[in-house]
Motif scaffolding. Structure first.
Motif, short mmCIF file in Angstrom:
data_model
loop_
_atom_site.label_atom_id
_atom_site.label_comp_id
_atom_site.label_asym_id
_atom_site.label_seq_id
_atom_site.Cartn_x
_atom_site.Cartn_y
_atom_site.Cartn_z
N LYS A 141 -18.84 7.33 9.14
CA LYS A 141 -18.61 6.88 7.81
C LYS A 141 -19.91 6.69 7.09
O LYS A 141 -19.89 6.81 5.76
N LEU A 196 -20.61 9.94 5.17
CA LEU A 196 -19.66 10.21 4.16
C LEU A 196 -20.06 9.51 2.89
O LEU A 196 -19.97 10.00 1.83
N ARG A 197 -20.38 8.02 3.18
CA ARG A 197 -20.75 7.19 2.07
C ARG A 197 -21.81 7.87 1.31
O ARG A 197 -21.99 7.72 0.27
N THR A 201 -15.12 11.47 0.55
CA THR A 201 -13.95 10.78 1.28
C THR A 201 -13.52 11.95 2.35
O THR A 201 -13.20 12.99 2.07
N TYR A 257 -9.31 8.72 15.31
CA TYR A 257 -9.66 9.10 13.79
C TYR A 257 -9.44 7.68 13.16
O TYR A 257 -8.49 7.03 13.34
N SER A 258 -10.51 7.25 12.37
CA SER A 258 -10.52 5.89 11.63
C SER A 258 -10.78 6.35 10.07
O SER A 258 -10.77 5.48 9.41
N HIS A 259 -10.76 7.49 9.77
CA HIS A 259 -11.00 7.75 8.10
C HIS A 259 -9.57 7.77 7.69
O HIS A 259 -8.55 7.51 8.38
N GLU A 260 -9.60 8.20 6.26
CA GLU A 260 -8.02 8.09 5.75
C GLU A 260 -7.17 8.92 6.26
O GLU A 260 -7.84 10.19 6.66
#
Length: 182
Positions: free
Chosen positions: A80, A83-84, A89, A110-113
């Protein structure tokens, strides 16, 4: 069962000579207000996912597709923090019921959107194909299973899962888009 097909958004974007206000409008108008559902079934407009910052949006074929599962397992490994730093995103969209989101995330790590488009309206409007045979031009590093073992694993998950169904149209192809405010 092929890996998600990558399409360029340029087919819907006006020429580079267009003003910033005009650029991307056909794409935004075609899909921005269409709904996606989150893991709790809450509806939100697709355009809200990329209105404020760039997003890599991966449309998977369906949540039982072993190719999609293995690809999303690799996407799950993206930190993450990376990506930040890039102000991007990462979003996965499936085409099943929202009830399948949580089990798929547990399965893949998977823990992203992640969202679903159960009616496949966004898939259709963005021109993603159905039922085409895809010939592979080489082995993907994301796909670890053979056709036989992957297909058997998918079938096993379908018949032993708590919600016995095929979690979307198995003939639907996916795609990857980079979308954003500009």
């Amino acid at each position: 069962m092929a890996a998600p097909v990558t399409r360029q958004v340029s087919a819907w974007v006006l020429s580079p000579a267009s003003s910033d206000a005009e650029r991307g409008q056909p794409l935004a108008a075609a899909v921005a207000e269409l709904p996606v559902l989150d893991a709790s079934g809450r509806r939100l407009p697709f355009g809200a996912l990329f209105r404020e910052r760039r997003a890599v949006v991966v449309f998977v074929r369906h949540f039982l597709c072993y190719v999609c599962k293995e690809y999303v397992e690799d996407l799950a490994k993206i930190p993450k923090s990376v990506l930040r730093e890039a102000d991007v995103t990462l979003i996965v969209i499936g085409q099943s019921s929202y009830h399948h989101i949580e089990p798929f995330c547990k399965l893949t790590g998977y823990s992203h959107e992640i969202y679903v488009d159960p009616e496949r309206e966004i898939y259709k409007r963005l021109g993603m194909k159905r039922g085409e045979e895809i010939s592979s031009s080489g082995q993907s590093p994301h796909i670890k299973s053979s056709l036989l073992s992957g297909s058997l694993q998918s079938l096993w998950r379908a018949v032993t899962g708590p919600l016995f169904d095929f979690q979307g149209d198995p003939a639907q192809q996916g795609g990857t888009f980079i979308l954003g405010p500009d």
